[in-house]
Enzyme design. Sequence first.
Site, short mmCIF file in Angstrom:
data_model
loop_
_atom_site.label_atom_id
_atom_site.label_comp_id
_atom_site.label_asym_id
_atom_site.label_seq_id
_atom_site.Cartn_x
_atom_site.Cartn_y
_atom_site.Cartn_z
N ASP A 154 6.54 5.66 -3.27
CA ASP A 154 6.43 6.55 -2.17
C ASP A 154 6.24 8.16 -2.59
OD1 ASP A 154 7.05 4.93 -0.22
OD2 ASP A 154 9.38 5.37 -0.50
N ASP A 206 3.63 2.47 4.63
CA ASP A 206 4.38 2.73 5.78
C ASP A 206 3.84 3.53 6.89
OD1 ASP A 206 6.42 1.97 3.98
OD2 ASP A 206 6.71 4.17 3.15
#
Length: 172
Positions: free
Chosen positions: A132, A150
């Site tokens: 991330d 995401d």
Amino acid sequence: MARTMSKTAPKTSAANGSLAPWLGVALIVILFDQLTKIAVQKVFAYGVAHEVTSFFNLILVYNRGAAFSFLAMAGGWQRWAFTALGVVAALVICYLLKRHGGQKMFCTALALILGGALGNVIDRLAYGHVIDFLDFHLRTWHWPAFNLADSAITVGAVLLVLDELRRVRGSR
């Protein structure tokens, strides 16, 4: 004998159940997701925030859990559970894409979700965690860091809701 002409328009390849256009969308999501993750890993040190704006940072972090780091500290089994869940979701989505290929918004949404799910599955298989790097914040409150996969899943989910609202309103 005269042949009767159908009043319906000819079906496109997507309407005929071809997965190709939708898999193409998913592949684009996967490519952008993986390329950005590779770039972030090459450029940034782990955990060091790089301010882009007063509310947005780039930061390399690893997520061993699911959304919002759910079960991140569970001991390792979650890697395989979330990988299996992603693969099962991908298979179900491919079935739905084949069955409903003519429904453009629905299939676009599913293709985005498919690309995002597989992008994160690739991370879990390759690294044991999801990479991330997008960090939005308001002063000291930070939304959990996330990635392009995401984002694609979220946009796909919003499109599914909009498609369903449009479908329900159209049936009234």
